[in-house]
Design an enzyme around this catalytic site. Structure first.
Site, mmCIF file in Angstrom:
data_model
loop_
_atom_site.group_PDB
_atom_site.id
_atom_site.type_symbol
_atom_site.label_atom_id
_atom_site.label_comp_id
_atom_site.label_asym_id
_atom_site.label_seq_id
_atom_site.Cartn_x
_atom_site.Cartn_y
_atom_site.Cartn_z
ATOM 1 N N SER A 26 6.957 -17.751 1.697
ATOM 2 C CA SER A 26 6.584 -19.304 1.989
ATOM 3 C C SER A 26 6.402 -19.161 3.773
ATOM 4 C CB SER A 26 7.548 -19.935 1.478
ATOM 5 O OG SER A 26 8.874 -18.970 1.905
ATOM 6 N N LYS A 50 -6.475 2.374 -7.548
ATOM 7 C CA LYS A 50 -6.414 4.001 -8.248
ATOM 8 C C LYS A 50 -6.953 4.545 -9.386
ATOM 9 C CE LYS A 50 -9.926 4.480 -3.759
ATOM 10 N NZ LYS A 50 -10.992 4.740 -4.235
ATOM 11 N N SER A 75 -10.564 11.142 0.194
ATOM 12 C CA SER A 75 -9.770 11.304 1.491
ATOM 13 C C SER A 75 -8.559 11.756 0.766
ATOM 14 C CB SER A 75 -10.156 10.922 2.225
ATOM 15 O OG SER A 75 -9.671 9.545 1.808
ATOM 16 N N TYR A 112 0.922 16.566 -9.007
ATOM 17 C CA TYR A 112 0.323 16.314 -10.120
ATOM 18 C C TYR A 112 -0.593 17.197 -10.084
ATOM 19 C CZ TYR A 112 1.638 10.933 -8.574
ATOM 20 O OH TYR A 112 2.477 10.211 -7.806
ATOM 21 N N ALA A 205 -16.161 -0.225 11.160
ATOM 22 C CA ALA A 205 -16.684 0.944 9.444
ATOM 23 C C ALA A 205 -17.871 -0.187 8.678
ATOM 24 C CB ALA A 205 -16.055 1.676 8.980
#
Length: 311
Positions: A26, A50, A75, A112, A205
């Site tokens: 809020s 992703k 990256s 991972y 960019a």
């Protein structure tokens, strides 16, 4: 492309992703005089949207292709997403990362069990290194943003958001490689009445902003922005979707990105990375345009190195 493909994509990846929360503040609503809901992909598995595209891309491969492994260049966030999705599906992942990628993101890939191959920090070096691995290992190349399966996977974040808030006037996302905004635009096209999609991009960019004006894919000479996830270019798969379905792109300065990031950390008590703050910075910069509107913002990720905060 039709609605059915997106529904099939969502059902395919559902067991591999989180349905992320939608939060609001809020205090922030009062600050901008609008009703904003944040789709918190910073709470997604591996900390970014992703995961959706990576899971869909690997699940779309044949058994034979999966056996030979996958390769990508990234990256950070897509690198982690491919590593995690591959680990869950028992697939070998080769990850090409620029040498200056944030350590926190390299560590995530290692967690991972992705195999990191470092390269120079240019788009050309990334692509050349990934191509070598693709040929040598016969691995399937997964593009972080310019591949149909990845774009469709990315679309599912906005699908979930529109399912909860079907009356949104506009959804904003950051724009880097173009995979998130293209997917979001497809979701809005098929699952909303008249929701517009707007991108936020760093002034440092602003290739997508210039691409929409010139009608062809533009590039950047330098990527001098704190938004490390947005230091990439559009591609031939996502650019036509962006041209057709994205209303416009709003550019923001570096100090505006940092300010927006800080407000979300302080007001909402959640961790977001700089790239994430760009669409919110665009709303803060253009309060008049967004006044009294119902706005969705996709918070793209939260993989930030807390040792190196910009504020």
């Amino acid at each position: 492309m039709n609605k059915q493909i997106l529904l099939e994509t969502y059902n395919r990846i559902k067991p591999f992703i989180h349905k992320t929360p939608v939060l609001s503040s809020s205090l922030i609503n009062e600050m901008v005089d609008a009703d904003i809901v944040f789709k918190c992909e910073n709470f997604q598995k591996m900390g970014a949207f992703k995961m959706r595209g990576a899971a869909n891309a690997i699940l779309s491969l044949s058994e034979e292709e999966r056996k030979r492994g996958v390769v990508t260049h990234s990256s950070g966030n897509f690198a982690q997403a491919v590593s995690l999705a591959a680990q869950k599906l028992g697939v070998k992942a080769y990850i090409v990362m620029p040498e200056n990628a944030p350590q926190v993101k390299k560590d995530g890939v290692k967690t991972y069990q992705g195999e990191i191959i470092e390269c120079k920090s240019t788009p050309q070096a990334r692509e050349a290194t990934a191509n070598n691995i693709k040929e040598e290992k016969e691995a399937s190349f997964l593009h972080p943003s310019n591949q149909d399966e990845v774009i469709y996977g990315n679309a599912t974040a906005a699908m979930e958001l529109l399912d909860e808030h079907p009356d949104l006037d506009v959804i904003l996302t950051p724009v880097g490689g173009g995979g998130l905004i293209a997917g979001t635009a497809l979701a809005a096209q098929y699952f909303s009445k008249d929701c517009k999609v707007i991108g936020g991009e760093p002034m440092e960019a602003d290739d997508a902003y210039r691409s929409l004006i010139s009608g062809k894919i533009e590039t950047n000479d330098n990527f001098n922005t704190v938004a490390d996830g947005l230091r990439t270019h559009l591609g031939d798969r996502n650019f036509p979707i962006i041209q057709k379905h994205v209303e416009k792109i709003i550019r923001v300065e570096e100090d505006e990105i940092i300010n927006a990031m800080r407000i979300i950390w302080e007001r909402m008590k959640i961790i977001i990375e700089p790239s994430c703050a760009v669409p919110f910075a665009a709303v803060l910069k253009n309060k008049q345009e967004f006044k009294n509107k119902k706005i969705g913002i996709i918070l793209s990720g939260g993989n930030v190195d807390v040792e190196k905060l910009p504020f």
